[in-house]
Design a protein around this motif. Structure first.
Motif, PDB file in Angstrom:
ATOM      1  N   PHE A  43      70.472 -13.117-128.047  1.00  0.00           N
ATOM      2  CA  PHE A  43      71.791 -13.714-127.890  1.00  0.00           C
ATOM      3  C   PHE A  43      71.794 -14.718-126.750  1.00  0.00           C
ATOM      4  O   PHE A  43      71.068 -14.574-125.769  1.00  0.00           O
ATOM      5  CB  PHE A  43      72.842 -12.638-127.574  1.00  0.00           C
ATOM      6  CG  PHE A  43      73.073 -11.648-128.669  1.00  0.00           C
ATOM      7  CD1 PHE A  43      74.107 -11.821-129.579  1.00  0.00           C
ATOM      8  CD2 PHE A  43      72.274 -10.519-128.786  1.00  0.00           C
ATOM      9  CE1 PHE A  43      74.335 -10.900-130.582  1.00  0.00           C
ATOM     10  CE2 PHE A  43      72.488  -9.587-129.785  1.00  0.00           C
ATOM     11  CZ  PHE A  43      73.529  -9.778-130.689  1.00  0.00           C
ATOM     12  N   ALA A  44      72.655 -15.716-126.875  1.00  0.00           N
ATOM     13  CA  ALA A  44      73.030 -16.520-125.718  1.00  0.00           C
ATOM     14  C   ALA A  44      74.071 -15.715-124.945  1.00  0.00           C
ATOM     15  O   ALA A  44      74.586 -14.713-125.440  1.00  0.00           O
ATOM     16  CB  ALA A  44      73.616 -17.855-126.179  1.00  0.00           C
ATOM     17  N   ALA A  45      74.398 -16.120-123.737  1.00  0.00           N
ATOM     18  CA  ALA A  45      75.445 -15.432-122.993  1.00  0.00           C
ATOM     19  C   ALA A  45      76.777 -15.650-123.694  1.00  0.00           C
ATOM     20  O   ALA A  45      77.116 -16.767-124.085  1.00  0.00           O
ATOM     21  CB  ALA A  45      75.515 -15.962-121.562  1.00  0.00           C
ATOM     22  N   GLY A  46      77.524 -14.578-123.898  1.00  0.00           N
ATOM     23  CA  GLY A  46      78.795 -14.694-124.583  1.00  0.00           C
ATOM     24  C   GLY A  46      79.490 -13.357-124.738  1.00  0.00           C
ATOM     25  O   GLY A  46      79.166 -12.393-124.049  1.00  0.00           O
ATOM     26  N   VAL A  47      80.426 -13.302-125.680  1.00  0.00           N
ATOM     27  CA  VAL A  47      81.238 -12.107-125.882  1.00  0.00           C
ATOM     28  C   VAL A  47      81.187 -11.702-127.353  1.00  0.00           C
ATOM     29  O   VAL A  47      81.390 -12.539-128.248  1.00  0.00           O
ATOM     30  CB  VAL A  47      82.707 -12.357-125.478  1.00  0.00           C
ATOM     31  CG1 VAL A  47      83.562 -11.138-125.766  1.00  0.00           C
ATOM     32  CG2 VAL A  47      82.792 -12.714-123.993  1.00  0.00           C
ATOM     33  N   LEU A  48      80.905 -10.427-127.597  1.00  0.00           N
ATOM     34  CA  LEU A  48      80.954  -9.854-128.937  1.00  0.00           C
ATOM     35  C   LEU A  48      82.257  -9.082-129.071  1.00  0.00           C
ATOM     36  O   LEU A  48      82.534  -8.183-128.271  1.00  0.00           O
ATOM     37  CB  LEU A  48      79.772  -8.910-129.157  1.00  0.00           C
ATOM     38  CG  LEU A  48      79.706  -8.231-130.530  1.00  0.00           C
ATOM     39  CD1 LEU A  48      79.263  -9.240-131.587  1.00  0.00           C
ATOM     40  CD2 LEU A  48      78.762  -7.043-130.507  1.00  0.00           C
ATOM     41  N   THR A  49      83.081  -9.452-130.037  1.00  0.00           N
ATOM     42  CA  THR A  49      84.338  -8.755-130.270  1.00  0.00           C
ATOM     43  C   THR A  49      84.308  -8.104-131.643  1.00  0.00           C
ATOM     44  O   THR A  49      83.646  -8.589-132.564  1.00  0.00           O
ATOM     45  CB  THR A  49      85.550  -9.710-130.180  1.00  0.00           C
ATOM     46  OG1 THR A  49      85.400 -10.764-131.144  1.00  0.00           O
ATOM     47  CG2 THR A  49      85.669 -10.296-128.783  1.00  0.00           C
ATOM     48  N   PHE A  50      85.029  -6.988-131.789  1.00  0.00           N
ATOM     49  CA  PHE A  50      85.129  -6.306-133.082  1.00  0.00           C
ATOM     50  C   PHE A  50      86.372  -5.427-133.062  1.00  0.00           C
ATOM     51  O   PHE A  50      86.892  -5.058-132.007  1.00  0.00           O
ATOM     52  CB  PHE A  50      83.874  -5.469-133.371  1.00  0.00           C
ATOM     53  CG  PHE A  50      83.535  -4.471-132.308  1.00  0.00           C
ATOM     54  CD1 PHE A  50      83.978  -3.160-132.383  1.00  0.00           C
ATOM     55  CD2 PHE A  50      82.764  -4.845-131.214  1.00  0.00           C
ATOM     56  CE1 PHE A  50      83.662  -2.234-131.395  1.00  0.00           C
ATOM     57  CE2 PHE A  50      82.443  -3.928-130.223  1.00  0.00           C
ATOM     58  CZ  PHE A  50      82.891  -2.625-130.313  1.00  0.00           C
ATOM     59  N   GLN A  83      91.145  -3.724-130.819  1.00  0.00           N
ATOM     60  CA  GLN A  83      90.072  -4.673-130.562  1.00  0.00           C
ATOM     61  C   GLN A  83      89.220  -4.205-129.383  1.00  0.00           C
ATOM     62  O   GLN A  83      89.737  -3.685-128.395  1.00  0.00           O
ATOM     63  CB  GLN A  83      90.619  -6.073-130.266  1.00  0.00           C
ATOM     64  CG  GLN A  83      89.526  -7.123-130.142  1.00  0.00           C
ATOM     65  CD  GLN A  83      90.045  -8.512-129.882  1.00  0.00           C
ATOM     66  OE1 GLN A  83      90.753  -8.746-128.908  1.00  0.00           O
ATOM     67  NE2 GLN A  83      89.698  -9.452-130.763  1.00  0.00           N
ATOM     68  N   HIS A  84      87.930  -4.414-129.498  1.00  0.00           N
ATOM     69  CA  HIS A  84      86.984  -4.025-128.460  1.00  0.00           C
ATOM     70  C   HIS A  84      86.023  -5.187-128.227  1.00  0.00           C
ATOM     71  O   HIS A  84      85.875  -6.064-129.083  1.00  0.00           O
ATOM     72  CB  HIS A  84      86.222  -2.767-128.876  1.00  0.00           C
ATOM     73  CG  HIS A  84      87.128  -1.623-129.191  1.00  0.00           C
ATOM     74  ND1 HIS A  84      87.444  -0.653-128.275  1.00  0.00           N
ATOM     75  CD2 HIS A  84      87.810  -1.308-130.327  1.00  0.00           C
ATOM     76  CE1 HIS A  84      88.280   0.209-128.817  1.00  0.00           C
ATOM     77  NE2 HIS A  84      88.516  -0.159-130.046  1.00  0.00           N
ATOM     78  N   PHE A  85      85.373  -5.187-127.080  1.00  0.00           N
ATOM     79  CA  PHE A  85      84.473  -6.301-126.791  1.00  0.00           C
ATOM     80  C   PHE A  85      83.306  -5.835-125.932  1.00  0.00           C
ATOM     81  O   PHE A  85      83.385  -4.841-125.209  1.00  0.00           O
ATOM     82  CB  PHE A  85      85.212  -7.445-126.094  1.00  0.00           C
ATOM     83  CG  PHE A  85      85.614  -7.143-124.678  1.00  0.00           C
ATOM     84  CD1 PHE A  85      84.799  -7.519-123.615  1.00  0.00           C
ATOM     85  CD2 PHE A  85      86.783  -6.468-124.401  1.00  0.00           C
ATOM     86  CE1 PHE A  85      85.154  -7.234-122.312  1.00  0.00           C
ATOM     87  CE2 PHE A  85      87.150  -6.171-123.097  1.00  0.00           C
ATOM     88  CZ  PHE A  85      86.330  -6.556-122.052  1.00  0.00           C
ATOM     89  N   LEU A  86      82.214  -6.590-126.033  1.00  0.00           N
ATOM     90  CA  LEU A  86      81.031  -6.399-125.194  1.00  0.00           C
ATOM     91  C   LEU A  86      80.653  -7.746-124.601  1.00  0.00           C
ATOM     92  O   LEU A  86      80.606  -8.753-125.314  1.00  0.00           O
ATOM     93  CB  LEU A  86      79.849  -5.869-126.016  1.00  0.00           C
ATOM     94  CG  LEU A  86      80.001  -4.524-126.726  1.00  0.00           C
ATOM     95  CD1 LEU A  86      78.770  -4.248-127.580  1.00  0.00           C
ATOM     96  CD2 LEU A  86      80.210  -3.414-125.725  1.00  0.00           C
ATOM     97  N   ASP A 132      86.869 -16.305-125.268  1.00  0.00           N
ATOM     98  CA  ASP A 132      87.338 -15.011-125.783  1.00  0.00           C
ATOM     99  C   ASP A 132      87.526 -14.012-124.658  1.00  0.00           C
ATOM    100  O   ASP A 132      88.486 -13.233-124.653  1.00  0.00           O
ATOM    101  CB  ASP A 132      86.359 -14.449-126.818  1.00  0.00           C
ATOM    102  CG  ASP A 132      86.475 -15.141-128.167  1.00  0.00           C
ATOM    103  OD1 ASP A 132      87.416 -15.949-128.334  1.00  0.00           O
ATOM    104  OD2 ASP A 132      85.630 -14.885-129.040  1.00  0.00           O
ATOM    105  N   TRP A 133      86.623 -14.000-123.692  1.00  0.00           N
ATOM    106  CA  TRP A 133      86.723 -13.065-122.573  1.00  0.00           C
ATOM    107  C   TRP A 133      87.960 -13.375-121.740  1.00  0.00           C
ATOM    108  O   TRP A 133      88.687 -12.471-121.315  1.00  0.00           O
ATOM    109  CB  TRP A 133      85.459 -13.146-121.720  1.00  0.00           C
ATOM    110  CG  TRP A 133      85.360 -12.095-120.661  1.00  0.00           C
ATOM    111  CD1 TRP A 133      84.879 -10.828-120.814  1.00  0.00           C
ATOM    112  CD2 TRP A 133      85.729 -12.222-119.284  1.00  0.00           C
ATOM    113  NE1 TRP A 133      84.930 -10.149-119.617  1.00  0.00           N
ATOM    114  CE2 TRP A 133      85.450 -10.980-118.665  1.00  0.00           C
ATOM    115  CE3 TRP A 133      86.266 -13.243-118.519  1.00  0.00           C
ATOM    116  CZ2 TRP A 133      85.692 -10.739-117.313  1.00  0.00           C
ATOM    117  CZ3 TRP A 133      86.510 -13.019-117.174  1.00  0.00           C
ATOM    118  CH2 TRP A 133      86.232 -11.781-116.582  1.00  0.00           C
TER     119      TRP A 133
END
Length: 199
Positions: A43-50, A83-86, A132-133
Motif C-alpha cells: 500500500f501507499a500511505a493512506g486510509v482503508l475504510t469499510f 463505518q470503521h477505518f485503518l 478521508d481521515w
C-alpha cells in the motif's frame, strides 16, 4: 480459540448492501469456529475504510480486525451499519477480518456483512493527512493549516496523530490511562490497552 474453519467469504449483490452494489459476508460458520477474510498487499500511505453490519451476534460472537497481526478493532452487537477505518503507512500490510462464533449464539446462524471496502490516498489540501481521515475526525480537508493544530491538547499535532495512528480528538485514544503523547514518547501502541505490559 475455536477450531479451524474454512476461510471462505462470499460476495453477494442483493439484500444487505448499503448502496445497492456488492457486499461480502462469511459463509456458514459452525459453533466454536471462525471465518477469516485476508487482504495482503503493498500500500501507499493512506486510509482503508469499510462498513460493518452484524445481526444476531451475542457477547461471545465477535468480528475482530487485525492489522499486521495486531488487533485494532472488535465489533459486536451493532444492528446498524457502522463505518470503521485503518490508517496504513506505506509498505506491505496484512489486514484480517476474523469472525468467531462462540457459545452464546447456538441456535442462530451468524449474519455479518462487510461493505464499501475502500482505500484512499487522496489528500485534497496537501497537508500530509488523507482527506478521508480528516473527514472521519471532523477536520477540514481543505485547510492545510489544521495539520499543525492540536484539538485534544495532548501535545501531538494532527499530522503526528495521523502518522502515529492515534485520534486527534482524544488525548488517550485507547482509554488505557496512558496519554497518547506518553505512548508516543515510549513506543507504545495508542490503539491497544497495553497499560499492564512491561516496558
Amino acid at each position: 480459540n475455536g477450531s479451524a474453519a474454512h476461510d471462505r467469504w462470499e460476495v453477494l449483490d442483493e439484500g444487505q448492501s448499503i448502496d445497492g452494489h456488492y457486499f461480502i459476508r462469511p459463509m456458514l460458520v459452525e459453533l466454536n469456529q471462525n471465518a477469516v477474510l485476508l487482504w495482503e498487499d503493498i500500500f501507499a500511505a493512506g486510509v482503508l475504510t469499510f462498513d460493518v453490519l452484524n445481526e444476531w451476534l451475542f457477547e461471545s460472537d465477535i468480528l475482530v480486525i487485525y492489522l499486521d497481526d495486531s488487533m485494532v478493532d472488535s465489533i459486536s452487537h451493532n444492528s446498524e451499519w457502522t463505518q470503521h477505518f485503518l490508517v496504513l503507512g506505506a509498505g506491505r500490510h496484512e489486514i484480517r477480518w476474523r469472525l468467531a462464533h462462540g457459545l452464546g449464539n447456538m441456535d442462530r446462524p451468524l449474519r455479518t456483512f462487510v461493505d464499501r471496502i475502500q482505500f484512499s490516498t487522496a489528500d485534497r489540501d496537501g497537508d500530509g493527512m488523507p482527506t478521508d481521515w480528516e473527514l472521519i475526525h471532523g477536520l477540514d480537508p481543505d485547510n492545510p493549516a489544521d495539520a499543525a493544530l492540536d484539538p485534544d491538547s495532548d501535545t501531538l499535532t494532527n499530522l503526528v496523530e495521523f502518522q502515529f495512528g492515534s485520534s486527534p480528538m482524544a488525548a488517550d485514544t485507547d482509554s488505557d490511562g496512558m496519554p497518547d503523547n506518553w505512548e508516543f514518547d515510549f513506543g507504545f501502541d495508542p490503539n491497544v490497552d497495553d497499560a499492564n505490559e512491561d516496558a
